[in-house]
Scaffold this motif. Structure first.
Motif, short mmCIF file in Angstrom:
data_model
loop_
_atom_site.label_atom_id
_atom_site.label_comp_id
_atom_site.label_asym_id
_atom_site.label_seq_id
_atom_site.Cartn_x
_atom_site.Cartn_y
_atom_site.Cartn_z
N VAL A 64 41.32 41.99 39.42
CA VAL A 64 41.03 42.19 37.99
C VAL A 64 39.98 43.28 37.85
CG1 VAL A 64 40.14 41.12 35.89
CG2 VAL A 64 41.62 39.80 37.43
N THR A 65 40.34 44.34 37.14
CA THR A 65 39.47 45.52 37.06
C THR A 65 39.21 45.90 35.61
OG1 THR A 65 40.48 46.34 39.11
CG2 THR A 65 39.16 47.89 37.83
N PRO A 94 48.17 41.87 42.88
CA PRO A 94 48.31 43.05 42.02
C PRO A 94 47.00 43.43 41.33
CG PRO A 94 49.07 41.10 40.87
CD PRO A 94 48.72 40.65 42.27
N VAL A 95 46.90 44.68 40.98
CA VAL A 95 45.79 45.13 40.12
C VAL A 95 46.10 44.73 38.68
CG1 VAL A 95 44.67 47.17 39.11
CG2 VAL A 95 45.05 47.05 41.58
N VAL A 96 45.11 44.17 38.02
CA VAL A 96 45.22 43.84 36.59
C VAL A 96 44.10 44.59 35.89
CG1 VAL A 96 45.17 42.00 34.88
CG2 VAL A 96 46.15 41.56 37.16
N ALA A 97 44.44 45.73 35.28
CA ALA A 97 43.43 46.57 34.64
C ALA A 97 43.22 46.14 33.18
CB ALA A 97 43.85 48.04 34.70
N ILE A 98 41.96 46.06 32.78
CA ILE A 98 41.61 45.62 31.43
C ILE A 98 40.65 46.64 30.81
CG2 ILE A 98 40.52 43.80 30.06
CD1 ILE A 98 41.21 41.84 32.30
N ASN A 99 40.96 47.08 29.60
CA ASN A 99 40.10 48.04 28.90
C ASN A 99 39.25 47.32 27.85
OD1 ASN A 99 38.93 50.10 27.47
ND2 ASN A 99 40.83 51.21 27.06
N HIS A 145 34.60 47.81 37.02
CA HIS A 145 33.92 46.60 37.50
C HIS A 145 35.02 45.65 37.95
CE1 HIS A 145 29.98 44.15 36.78
NE2 HIS A 145 30.59 43.78 37.89
N VAL A 146 35.01 45.29 39.22
CA VAL A 146 36.14 44.57 39.82
C VAL A 146 35.80 43.13 40.17
CG1 VAL A 146 37.85 44.60 41.69
CG2 VAL A 146 36.99 46.75 40.78
N GLY A 162 32.24 43.40 41.98
CA GLY A 162 31.47 44.63 42.09
C GLY A 162 32.28 45.90 42.16
N ALA A 163 31.84 46.80 43.04
CA ALA A 163 32.45 48.13 43.17
C ALA A 163 33.72 48.07 44.02
CB ALA A 163 31.44 49.09 43.81
N ILE A 164 34.54 49.11 43.88
CA ILE A 164 35.76 49.21 44.69
C ILE A 164 35.41 49.62 46.11
CG2 ILE A 164 37.88 50.56 44.99
CD1 ILE A 164 38.04 50.63 41.89
N ASP A 165 34.50 50.58 46.23
CA ASP A 165 34.04 51.03 47.55
C ASP A 165 32.64 51.63 47.38
OD1 ASP A 165 34.35 53.72 46.62
OD2 ASP A 165 36.42 53.76 47.32
N ASP A 166 32.15 52.27 48.42
CA ASP A 166 30.76 52.76 48.37
C ASP A 166 30.63 54.24 48.09
OD1 ASP A 166 31.67 53.76 50.79
OD2 ASP A 166 29.91 53.13 51.95
N ASN A 167 31.71 54.89 47.61
CA ASN A 167 31.62 56.32 47.32
C ASN A 167 32.45 56.68 46.10
OD1 ASN A 167 31.70 59.19 47.36
ND2 ASN A 167 31.23 59.18 49.55
#
Length: 208
Positions: A64-65, A94-99, A145-146, A162-167
């Protein structure tokens, strides 16, 4: 003057205040913490259909993003979200994107969401959190924000935040892939080692 009684009274007051503080800290939290049970939602997708997590019957969990169109950080992570969905959707995550900015920022309105998804060929759902209630329930503050959510016997558990990765600037230069590592661990029936990482992105534009 009975100093013993005064000392005892002060000690009792300190103890009461300490207990009150701990109770408040434990109960007055903003959004989910790792280990919490998450609630389902029902939000409108860019195709007009209402989407819930329960409706994704084959899912073992969800990435969930909270994201949007206009934020430079969100844009930097779009291709990585596509890659995460392509890597894990068939495996059950799956990715679930929310705006959450759909009602507050013109560049993030529903029509703009449709256009952006078309431009980027999003393979995942892109949902409108029009009243921001889901962002507030989760405790999201940034885009992106994941929240990695596992599903077990119908219950939804928060496994990573938190974050997807560190960069943010470069996927190729990232040395820690927090979300991918969390999902890999869950698919292998292992515990997630890195459970939280500070989300880096634009602040959500809250309704006033």
């Amino acid at each position: 003057m009975n100093y013993n009684k005064i000392f005892a009274s002060v000690s009792m007051l300190v103890a009461v205040l300490a207990v009150t503080f701990l109770f408040t800290a434990a109960t007055d939290k903003n959004g989910y913490a790792v280990g919490d049970e998450a609630k389902d939602f029902n939000l409108k997708n860019i195709d007009g259909k209402m989407i819930s997590l329960a409706g994704m019957e084959d899912a073992k969990g969800y990435i969930v993003t909270f994201t949007c169109n206009h934020c430079p950080y969100a844009k930097l992570y779009e291709d990585r979200l596509i890659a995460l969905h392509n890597q894990f959707a068939e495996k059950g995550y799956p990715v679930v994107a929310i705006n959450p900015n759909v009602s507050t920022t013109e560049a993030d309105n529903f029509e703009a969401m449709i256009e952006r998804a078309k431009e980027k060929s999003f393979p995942f759902v892109y949902l409108s959190d029009e009243d921001q209630s889901i962002a507030k329930t989760y405790g999201a503050t940034k885009t992106p924000h994941v929240y990695v959510i596992s599903k077990n016997k119908g219950k939804l558990k928060v496994e990573y935040i938190g974050a997807i990765d560190d960069n943010p600037k470069s996927a190729e230069e990232a040395t820690e892939t927090y979300v991918a590592d969390a999902v890999d661990a869950l698919l292998a029936d292992k515990k997630v080692k890195k459970k939280e990482a500070k989300a880096v992105g634009c602040g959500i534009k809250w309704i006033k």
